[in-house]
Design a protein around this motif. Structure first.
Motif, PDB file in Angstrom:
ATOM      1  N   ASN A  29       0.869  -1.189   0.000  1.00  0.00           N
ATOM      2  CA  ASN A  29       0.000   0.000   0.000  1.00  0.00           C
ATOM      3  C   ASN A  29       0.898   1.228   0.000  1.00  0.00           C
ATOM      4  OD1 ASN A  29      -1.868   2.024   0.306  1.00  0.00           O
ATOM      5  ND2 ASN A  29      -2.655   1.335   2.303  1.00  0.00           N
ATOM      6  N   SER A  30       1.123   1.746  -1.203  1.00  0.00           N
ATOM      7  CA  SER A  30       1.994   2.919  -1.338  1.00  0.00           C
ATOM      8  C   SER A  30       1.206   4.229  -1.314  1.00  0.00           C
ATOM      9  CB  SER A  30       2.788   2.827  -2.648  1.00  0.00           C
ATOM     10  OG  SER A  30       1.906   2.683  -3.766  1.00  0.00           O
TER      11      SER A  30
ATOM     12  N   THR B 265      -1.874   6.823   0.620  1.00  0.00           N
ATOM     13  CA  THR B 265      -1.853   7.649   1.839  1.00  0.00           C
ATOM     14  C   THR B 265      -2.953   7.272   2.821  1.00  0.00           C
ATOM     15  OG1 THR B 265      -3.255   9.306   0.749  1.00  0.00           O
ATOM     16  CG2 THR B 265      -0.856   9.597   0.586  1.00  0.00           C
TER      17      THR B 265
ATOM     18  N   PRO C 143      -2.193  -0.807   6.206  1.00  0.00           N
ATOM     19  CA  PRO C 143      -1.962   0.631   6.401  1.00  0.00           C
ATOM     20  C   PRO C 143      -1.027   1.178   5.319  1.00  0.00           C
ATOM     21  CG  PRO C 143      -0.655  -0.641   7.938  1.00  0.00           C
ATOM     22  CD  PRO C 143      -1.529  -1.627   7.214  1.00  0.00           C
ATOM     23  N   PRO C 144      -1.070   2.483   5.085  1.00  0.00           N
ATOM     24  CA  PRO C 144      -0.169   3.058   4.069  1.00  0.00           C
ATOM     25  C   PRO C 144       1.280   2.960   4.523  1.00  0.00           C
ATOM     26  CG  PRO C 144      -1.310   4.805   5.264  1.00  0.00           C
ATOM     27  CD  PRO C 144      -1.924   3.502   5.715  1.00  0.00           C
ATOM     28  N   ASN C 145       2.141   2.558   3.602  1.00  0.00           N
ATOM     29  CA  ASN C 145       3.588   2.486   3.866  1.00  0.00           C
ATOM     30  C   ASN C 145       4.292   2.405   2.519  1.00  0.00           C
ATOM     31  OD1 ASN C 145       6.273   1.817   4.555  1.00  0.00           O
ATOM     32  ND2 ASN C 145       5.593   0.766   6.425  1.00  0.00           N
ATOM     33  N   PRO C 146       4.938   3.460   2.088  1.00  0.00           N
ATOM     34  CA  PRO C 146       5.558   3.453   0.751  1.00  0.00           C
ATOM     35  C   PRO C 146       6.826   2.603   0.684  1.00  0.00           C
ATOM     36  CG  PRO C 146       6.051   5.495   1.898  1.00  0.00           C
ATOM     37  CD  PRO C 146       5.093   4.765   2.780  1.00  0.00           C
ATOM     38  N   ASN C 147       7.346   2.183   1.825  1.00  0.00           N
ATOM     39  CA  ASN C 147       8.636   1.489   1.819  1.00  0.00           C
ATOM     40  C   ASN C 147       8.524  -0.018   2.068  1.00  0.00           C
ATOM     41  OD1 ASN C 147      10.117   3.962   1.504  1.00  0.00           O
ATOM     42  ND2 ASN C 147       9.723   4.389   3.672  1.00  0.00           N
ATOM     43  N   PHE C 148       7.558  -0.444   2.854  1.00  0.00           N
ATOM     44  CA  PHE C 148       7.473  -1.855   3.226  1.00  0.00           C
ATOM     45  C   PHE C 148       6.055  -2.370   3.046  1.00  0.00           C
ATOM     46  CE2 PHE C 148      10.948  -0.101   5.758  1.00  0.00           C
ATOM     47  CZ  PHE C 148      11.984  -0.948   5.404  1.00  0.00           C
TER      48      PHE C 148
ATOM     49  N   TRP D 233       2.687  -4.696   3.903  1.00  0.00           N
ATOM     50  CA  TRP D 233       2.008  -5.258   5.072  1.00  0.00           C
ATOM     51  C   TRP D 233       1.920  -6.772   4.893  1.00  0.00           C
ATOM     52  CZ3 TRP D 233      -2.586  -8.074   5.134  1.00  0.00           C
ATOM     53  CH2 TRP D 233      -3.108  -8.365   6.412  1.00  0.00           C
TER      54      TRP D 233
END
Length: 524
Positions: free
Chosen positions: A136-137, A139, A165-170, A172
Motif C-alpha cells: 500500500n503505497s 496515503t 496501512p499506508p507504507n511506501p517502503n514496506f 504489510w
C-alpha cells in the motif's frame, strides 16, 4: 542381497563355526594321577553337536533377518530377506513451491509446478503456511478480503480479510495461516486467486503497483506438503534407484569350493503408488568372488521391464499396498551360476515409467507415505557339496595339575580323537598350541593336517545311511608334551568336506548330530 546385511551360505559353515566353541571346557581337573599305575588316560572333552541347534545358534548370534524352517522330512530350509531399495513418491513428484506467488490482478489464475505428465485434480494439504503480502503505497488504509475459491475445509471456502496501512517502503504481511487439512481442487494445474480491495470511502480498487512490474499483492507459501494427491498420471520416465550393494555370502571369512544345488530368489515389489508403474531394469549384475561379472538372465525380465501391481483409485484402494513377486531359480534363470560364484556385490539401476499403456481413463493418486519398496528373499535348501571349506577357531586350554607333572615319571604320551558322525560332513584339522601371548608352541600333528572325522555314509540322493566312526591316535614324545602342556590356547584350523569327497550333493537334516571326543593316554 542386501545393503550391508549380506546373504550367508549356512550349508557347511555352521558346523565350521560352532564345532569347536562348544568344546571350550577341558576336563583335566577331574582326572587323578595314580603314582604306581604304569599307564593311565584322562579325557579332554566330549561333545555332541546337533545340526538344528548349531544352525539356530549361528542365526541368533549374527543374523537377525534369517529364518530356518525344519521340513517334515527333517531337512532344513534357510530363508533370508532384506530390503534393497525404497523410493518415496514425494521424492519424485514435487508440486508446491515455497516462496512468494504474485497476484497480478483482482482475478488471477496461478499455475503451480507439476511434472509434465501429471494433471492434479484434488489435494489434501498436510502442512504449510500462507501469509498475505499487500503493498500500500498510498496515503490511506486499504481493506479487503483475499479468496482462493478452489480451496476449502469443512465446506468453507478459504478467505483472509486484511487491512493494509499506508507504507511506501514496506509491505504489510498478515500472520501465518495454517493450511493443514485444507483441500484444493483443480483440473488445470492452476489455482484461482481473487481479492476485493476498498478505500476508506468504499471505492473498490485494484491494488496499485508499488514499482513498475511489481504487483500490489502476493502470497507467501512455506513448507507446503500434502497428505493426499489425486489426478491423472500420464506417460513419463523417471529414475527409481541406482546403487551398488555389498553382499556377504559366507557366514565368516571362510575359503573353499562350495556349490549350492538349487538356490531360489524372490524379488518382491511392494507398491503403494496409486497409478500404473513399470520398472525398467537398466542394469542388474553380480560381481563374483573371482571378480567376474554375472548378469541376471531370465525370461521374466521381458525386455528388461517389470509391471508392478498397484492400488486402484477406482476400486477404493487408497492407502493399500500391492505386491508383485518375481521368482528366480535354476529352471528359469542363471541364479544358480550366480550364487555358486559367491557374489560379493550387486549392482543395479532401475527406472520407472508411469502409465506405460497411456490409458487416459485411469485416475491415480499418491499419499505422503506412498512408496515403492524392493525386497529380496533367498531360499536355500541346506544341501550341496563342498571341498576343503575352511574355518578357524581358538580354544582355551588348561592342563591343570598335569602342567607341572615331573616329566621324569612319563615315558610316552598319546592323544586320541574319536568321532561318531551322523552328519554327511567330514573334516580335516590341525591344532596349534599357543602360549599366553598367542605364540605357536607346537602342533597336534607334525606333518600338516590329518583326517580325523569321517562323514557318515550317504546314498545316491545324499541321504545319510549310517554312522561314520573315526579313531585317530597321535603319539607324542616327552619333549613335545612338555611344550604343549604349557599352552594356554589351541588354534584350530578345519577343512570340511561333504561325503564322498564332495562328489555327491548332501542334505543337512535337523535330527543329525555328531559326537567328538578327545583324550590323552600317559605311560609311565
Amino acid at each position: 542381497m542386501f545393503r550391508h546385511n549380506g546373504l550367508r551360505y549356512l550349508l557347511l559353515v555352521a558346523v565350521a563355526a560352532l564345532l569347536w566353541p562348544s568344546c571350550r571346557k577341558s576336563d583335566f581337573d577331574g582326572a587323578e594321577f595314580a603314582e604306581h599305575t604304569p599307564e593311565f588316560a584322562f579325557p579332554l572333552f566330549t561333545t555332541t553337536l546337533n545340526l538344528k541347534d548349531l544352525m539356530f545358534k549361528v542365526l541368533n548370534d549374527s543374523l537377525s533377518g534369517d529364518t530356518i524352517r525344519v521340513n517334515p522330512d527333517y531337512s532344513m530350509t534357510l530363508f533370508y530377506s532384506g530390503d534393497v531399495a525404497e523410493k518415496k513418491a514425494t521424492d519424485i513428484f514435487g508440486f508446491f513451491p515455497n516462496g512468494i506467488i504474485p497476484v497480478l490482478d483482482t482475478i488471477y489464475y496461478a499455475p503451480f509446478s507439476t511434472p509434465d505428465s501429471v494433471t492434479v485434480r484434488r489435494v489434501v494439504l498436510n502442512n504449510g503456511t500462507l501469509n498475505l503480502v499487500v503493498f500500500n503505497s498510498g496515503t490511506v488504509p486499504i481493506n479487503g478480503t483475499f479468496f482462493i475459491p478452489q480451496m476449502s475445509k469443512n465446506g468453507q471456502v478459504f478467505q483472509v480479510p486484511f487491512v493494509a496501512p499506508p507504507n511506501p517502503n514496506f509491505p504489510w504481511i498478515s500472520s501465518a495461516f495454517q493450511l493443514k487439512d485444507w483441500e484444493l481442487e483443480s483440473d488445470t494445474n492452476a489455482l484461482y486467486f481473487r481479492y476485493e480491495a476498498f478505500l476508506p470511502d468504499g471505492t473498490r480498487i485494484k491494488l496499485p503497483e508499488p514499482a513498475p512490474g511489481t504487483p500490489g499483492m502476493g502470497i507467501l507459501l512455506q513448507n507446503m506438503t500434502f497428505s493426499y494427491l489425486e489426478g491423472y498420471w500420464g506417460y513419463d520416465v523417471y529414475p527409481l534407484t541406482l546403487d551398488t550393494i555389498d553382499i556377504d555370502i559366507n557366514q565368516t571369512n571362510l575359503v573353499g569350493d562350495v556349490k549350492v544345488v538349487d538356490p531360489k530368489v524372490t524379488m518382491t515389489v511392494s507398491n503403494s503408488w496409486g497409478f500404473p508403474t513399470r520398472g525398467v531394469v537398466k542394469y542388474l549384475s553380480f560381481i563374483g568372488r573371482d571378480g567376474q561379472e554375472y548378469k541376471l538372465e531370465s525370461p521374466q525380465l521381458s525386455e528388461d521391464s517389470l509391471d508392478f501391481n498397484y492400488p486402484s483409485w477406482a476400486a477404493g484402494e487408497v492407502g493399500q499396498t500391492k505386491e508383485t513377486h518375481y521368482e528366480f531359480d535354476r529352471t528359469n534363470s542363471n541364479i544358480d551360476v550366480i550364487f555358486n560364484a559367491q557374489p560379493t556385490q550387486m549392482i543395479y539401476e532401475l527406472e520407472g515409467i508411469s502409465n506405460a499403456q497411456r490409458d487416459f481413463n485411469i485416475t491415480g493418486f499418491i499419499t505422503d507415505s506412498s512408496t515403492i519398496k524392493l525386497r529380496v528373499a533367498v531360499e536355500l535348501l541346506l544341501e550341496g557339496t563342498a571341498r576343503n571349506f575352511g574355518a578357524e577357531q581358538t580354544l582355551d586350554l588348561n592342563f591343570g595339575e598335569y602342567a607341572d607333572l615331573d616329566s621324569a615319571d612319563i615315558e610316552s604320551v598319546e592323544f586320541k580323537l574319536v568321532a561318531e558322525n551322523g552328519t554327511p560332513i567330514g573334516a580335516d584339522l590341525q591344532i596349534y598350541f599357543r602360549d599366553s601371548m598367542e605364540n605357536v608352541i607346537d602342533s597336534l600333528f607334525t606333518e600338516g593336517t590329518r583326517y580325523v572325522m569321517q562323514a557318515a555314509p550317504v546314498d545316491a540322493n545324499g541321504n545319510v545311511t549310517g554312522i561314520g566312526r573315526t579313531e585317530t591316535f597321535i603319539p607324542m614324545g616327552i619333549d613335545r608334551f612338555n611344550r604343549i602342556r604349557a599352552a594356554r590356547s589351541a588354534y584350530v584350523r578345519n577343512a570340511f568336506t561333504t561325503a564322498q569327497n564332495g562328489a555327491v550333493p548332501v542334505t543337512l537334516k535337523a535330527n543329525q548330530d555328531a559326537t567328538l571326543k578327545m583324550g590323552v593316554k600317559v605311560k609311565l
